[in-house]
Design a protein around this motif. Structure first.
Motif, PDB file in Angstrom:
ATOM      1  N   GLY A  73       5.328  65.505 -20.257  1.00 47.74           N
ATOM      2  CA  GLY A  73       4.096  65.714 -21.014  1.00 47.74           C
ATOM      3  C   GLY A  73       2.905  64.891 -20.573  1.00 47.74           C
ATOM      4  O   GLY A  73       1.896  64.850 -21.272  1.00 47.74           O
ATOM      5  N   CYS A  74       2.974  64.252 -19.408  1.00 38.90           N
ATOM      6  CA  CYS A  74       1.855  63.417 -18.954  1.00 38.90           C
ATOM      7  C   CYS A  74       0.979  64.109 -17.908  1.00 38.90           C
ATOM      8  O   CYS A  74       0.086  63.482 -17.338  1.00 38.90           O
ATOM      9  N   THR A  75       1.221  65.381 -17.652  1.00 46.91           N
ATOM     10  CA  THR A  75       0.370  66.138 -16.744  1.00 46.91           C
ATOM     11  C   THR A  75      -0.876  66.575 -17.505  1.00 46.91           C
ATOM     12  O   THR A  75      -0.810  67.003 -18.642  1.00 46.91           O
ATOM     13  N   TYR A  76      -2.047  66.424 -16.867  1.00 49.51           N
ATOM     14  CA  TYR A  76      -3.316  66.783 -17.480  1.00 49.51           C
ATOM     15  C   TYR A  76      -3.819  68.098 -16.900  1.00 49.51           C
ATOM     16  O   TYR A  76      -3.802  68.296 -15.687  1.00 49.51           O
ATOM     17  N   ALA A  77      -4.254  69.007 -17.756  1.00 50.57           N
ATOM     18  CA  ALA A  77      -4.858  70.264 -17.332  1.00 50.57           C
ATOM     19  C   ALA A  77      -6.248  70.352 -17.927  1.00 50.57           C
ATOM     20  O   ALA A  77      -6.409  70.300 -19.146  1.00 50.57           O
ATOM     21  N   ASP A  78      -7.254  70.454 -17.070  1.00 55.49           N
ATOM     22  CA  ASP A  78      -8.637  70.561 -17.514  1.00 55.49           C
ATOM     23  C   ASP A  78      -8.824  71.899 -18.218  1.00 55.49           C
ATOM     24  O   ASP A  78      -8.704  72.956 -17.611  1.00 55.49           O
ATOM     25  N   GLN A  79      -9.121  71.875 -19.504  1.00 54.08           N
ATOM     26  CA  GLN A  79      -9.252  73.093 -20.290  1.00 54.08           C
ATOM     27  C   GLN A  79     -10.451  73.923 -19.864  1.00 54.08           C
ATOM     28  O   GLN A  79     -10.435  75.132 -19.984  1.00 54.08           O
ATOM     29  N   ALA A  80     -11.490  73.290 -19.334  1.00 55.59           N
ATOM     30  CA  ALA A  80     -12.680  74.024 -18.913  1.00 55.59           C
ATOM     31  C   ALA A  80     -12.398  74.862 -17.668  1.00 55.59           C
ATOM     32  O   ALA A  80     -13.006  75.898 -17.461  1.00 55.59           O
ATOM     33  N   ALA A  81     -11.455  74.404 -16.837  1.00 57.32           N
ATOM     34  CA  ALA A  81     -11.142  75.108 -15.601  1.00 57.32           C
ATOM     35  C   ALA A  81     -10.107  76.200 -15.818  1.00 57.32           C
ATOM     36  O   ALA A  81      -9.845  76.992 -14.940  1.00 57.32           O
ATOM     37  N   ALA A  82      -9.481  76.217 -16.975  1.00 56.05           N
ATOM     38  CA  ALA A  82      -8.406  77.196 -17.225  1.00 56.05           C
ATOM     39  C   ALA A  82      -8.951  78.569 -17.483  1.00 56.05           C
ATOM     40  O   ALA A  82     -10.043  78.807 -17.813  1.00 56.05           O
TER      41      ALA A  82
END
Length: 82
Positions: A73-82
């Motif tokens: 659970g420590c992976t970050y996903a940029d919500q703006a780029a999704a």
């Protein structure tokens, strides 16, 4: 990691150490809006690196894939780029 995207990792839970499956990555600290400047970290030939902003210890683990972490659970996903 030429030709691919650089994985980003976050530490909302305040773990002392996070195992990751890459040696080149970005640390964002906590998730926005509590993040720090997103910095590139290159471990080179070493198996560990400490983020200069949040002091998270990242440890390379060859058994993990690029987007995997231990603890999970420590992976970050940029919500703006999704």
């Amino acid at each position: 990691m030429a030709g691919g995207s650089i994985p980003h990792f976050q530490n909302d839970a305040g773990h002392r150490m996070i195992e990751i499956g890459v040696r080149e990555f970005m640390c964002v600290g906590a998730n926005p809006p509590f993040d720090h400047p997103h910095i590139f970290i290159d471990m080179g030939d070493e198996d560990e690196a400490v983020c200069s902003y949040c002091s998270t210890l990242y440890r390379y683990s060859p058994s993990l894939k690029a987007g995997e972490t231990n603890p999970p659970g420590c992976t970050y996903a940029d919500q703006a780029a999704a």
